[in-house]
Design an enzyme around this catalytic site. Structure first.
Site, mmCIF file in Angstrom:
data_model
loop_
_atom_site.group_PDB
_atom_site.id
_atom_site.type_symbol
_atom_site.label_atom_id
_atom_site.label_comp_id
_atom_site.label_asym_id
_atom_site.label_seq_id
_atom_site.Cartn_x
_atom_site.Cartn_y
_atom_site.Cartn_z
ATOM 1 N N VAL A 1 14.303 67.349 9.129
ATOM 2 C CA VAL A 1 13.734 66.151 9.745
ATOM 3 C C VAL A 1 14.603 64.983 9.298
ATOM 4 O O VAL A 1 15.048 64.928 8.153
ATOM 5 C CB VAL A 1 12.257 65.929 9.358
ATOM 6 C CG1 VAL A 1 11.354 66.903 10.092
ATOM 7 C CG2 VAL A 1 12.036 66.065 7.853
ATOM 8 N N ARG A 2 14.853 64.051 10.205
ATOM 9 C CA ARG A 2 15.823 63.008 9.902
ATOM 10 C C ARG A 2 15.483 61.706 10.638
ATOM 11 O O ARG A 2 14.765 61.713 11.645
ATOM 12 C CB ARG A 2 17.237 63.462 10.291
ATOM 13 C CG ARG A 2 17.355 63.882 11.745
ATOM 14 C CD ARG A 2 18.669 64.579 12.048
ATOM 15 N NE ARG A 2 18.757 64.949 13.460
ATOM 16 C CZ ARG A 2 18.304 66.084 13.968
ATOM 17 N NH1 ARG A 2 17.748 66.979 13.169
ATOM 18 N NH2 ARG A 2 18.414 66.345 15.251
ATOM 19 N N HIS B 1 29.976 81.738 22.877
ATOM 20 C CA HIS B 1 31.015 82.758 22.779
ATOM 21 C C HIS B 1 30.435 84.146 22.531
ATOM 22 O O HIS B 1 31.127 85.147 22.693
ATOM 23 C CB HIS B 1 32.025 82.401 21.689
ATOM 24 C CG HIS B 1 31.456 82.359 20.302
ATOM 25 N ND1 HIS B 1 30.661 81.339 19.846
ATOM 26 C CD2 HIS B 1 31.569 83.224 19.258
ATOM 27 C CE1 HIS B 1 30.318 81.573 18.584
ATOM 28 N NE2 HIS B 1 30.857 82.708 18.205
ATOM 29 N N HIS C 1 5.673 80.656 16.659
ATOM 30 C CA HIS C 1 5.568 79.765 17.812
ATOM 31 C C HIS C 1 4.148 79.218 17.983
ATOM 32 O O HIS C 1 3.983 78.083 18.460
ATOM 33 C CB HIS C 1 6.048 80.474 19.072
ATOM 34 C CG HIS C 1 7.541 80.482 19.206
ATOM 35 N ND1 HIS C 1 8.248 79.438 19.762
ATOM 36 C CD2 HIS C 1 8.475 81.390 18.807
ATOM 37 C CE1 HIS C 1 9.540 79.702 19.723
ATOM 38 N NE2 HIS C 1 9.711 80.884 19.156
ATOM 39 N N HIS D 1 15.715 77.815 9.070
ATOM 40 C CA HIS D 1 16.326 76.489 8.902
ATOM 41 C C HIS D 1 15.325 75.449 9.385
ATOM 42 O O HIS D 1 14.584 75.676 10.338
ATOM 43 C CB HIS D 1 17.609 76.398 9.739
ATOM 44 C CG HIS D 1 17.984 74.996 10.131
ATOM 45 N ND1 HIS D 1 17.646 74.456 11.353
ATOM 46 C CD2 HIS D 1 18.634 74.018 9.458
ATOM 47 C CE1 HIS D 1 18.091 73.217 11.414
ATOM 48 N NE2 HIS D 1 18.693 72.929 10.288
ATOM 49 N N GLY E 1 31.961 61.766 5.524
ATOM 50 C CA GLY E 1 32.375 61.873 4.130
ATOM 51 C C GLY E 1 31.258 62.305 3.209
ATOM 52 O O GLY E 1 31.240 61.940 2.031
#
Length: 304
Positions: free
Chosen positions: A111-112, A177, A147, A108, A260
């Site tokens: 970038v944002r 969990h 890495h 996964h 949304g």
């Protein structure tokens, strides 16, 4: 200090989506991405690009989104309450790759960029992103190389950057969990703006551009490994952890749903096939047990 330039960021993100899709198509050698553009009633839209049933990749999705809104959602203001009531603009590229061969890890990356504004106040902006690796079988060579590439990406920005974002990744991609990490980590950063727009943007670009450098060599090494029903069953079982994390803990999933966003694009990260098994325990001494014992806990992979 330069001002944030959303137009420049958007141009980079669209180009990044294209380059990553082209790179994955070359790695697969058979399947191609199908583009599906969408618009959002509240403002903005995006393009989801999805590859299915490839030679190497069972499913891969590379999404670009650019959305706007009158108020920040709860997922964004939970750890930044000062943003409540601001309008926002959010854009990014997010991808998830589910390979066919259990010896190739799932991965996964995203970038944002966010900018939140309010009349009479300076805009608040930041970058975020990273990449992480989720192997099903324990190949230390692959994880070390992953890495090493992450460290090399961070190196020009300071000696402290890789250890900081590596640790953050280990902590973020953790399933309380289950008391285990989702995989073997990588990089995770958020709220990046302290060194100004230009430097912060440069780091985000380095992470996005470096993703294929980290992942492609692993795919090449493992794509021709023979596997059987046992390995496939274990892969499908471990994919369940991916589903659990994304639906319960992932901030990006929550942000998309709460604003949304397009559900099909947000849930593109889900694997095409998955299974759960009650009270599964790997056989002692098996490769599956080694994954649990040595790979699914935070660990320093680059030991000098």
């Amino acid at each position: 200090m330069s001002k944030p330039n959303a137009t420049e960021v958007k141009a980079f993100l669209l180009g990044l989506q294209q380059r990553i899709c082209e790179g994955l198509e070359r790695l697969d050698g058979k399947a191609e991405f199908i583009a599906d553009s969408w618009t959002r009633e509240e403002g903005g839209g995006g393009t989801s690009r999805v590859m299915t049933d490839g030679e190497v990749f069972e499913q891969a999705g590379v999404n670009f989104s650019h959305v706007t809104g009158a108020a920040m959602p709860a997922s964004a203001t939970a750890h930044r309450p000062e943003l409540a009531g601001r309008s926002f603009e959010a854009m990014g590229v997010s991808l998830v790759i589910h390979p066919k061969n259990p010896y190739i890890p799932t991965t996964h990356a995203n970038v944002r960029f966010f900018i939140a504004e309010k009349e009479g106040a300076d805009p608040v902006w930041w970058f975020g992103g990273g990449f992480d690796l989720t192997p099903y079988y324990p190949f230390e060579e692959d994880v070390v190389q992953w890495h090493q590439t992450a460290q090399q990406i961070c190196q020009p920005f300071g000696e402290e950057v890789y250890p900081k974002y590596k640790k953050w990744c280990d902590e973020y991609f953790f399933l309380p969990h289950r008391n285990e990490t989702r995989g073997v980590g990588g990089l995770f950063f958020d709220d990046l703006n302290q060194q100004g727009f230009d430097t912060s943007f440069a780091f985000m670009q380095a992470v996005g551009n470096g993703f294929l450098d980290a992942y492609a060599p692993i795919v090449e090494r493992r794509k021709d490994c023979e596997y059987g029903e046992r390995e496939r069953d274990f892969q499908l079982y471990r994919r369940g952890r991916y589903v659990e994390f994304n639906l319960v803990y992932d901030r990006g999933t929550l942000f998309g749903l709460q604003t949304g966003g397009r559900t099909e694009s947000i849930l593109m990260s889900m694997p095409p096939l998955v299974r759960w098994q009650y009270a599964y325990v790997p056989e002692a001494g098996s490769p599956e047990a080694k994954l649990y014992d040595e790979f699914l806990h935070p660990r320093e992979w680059l030991v000098s």
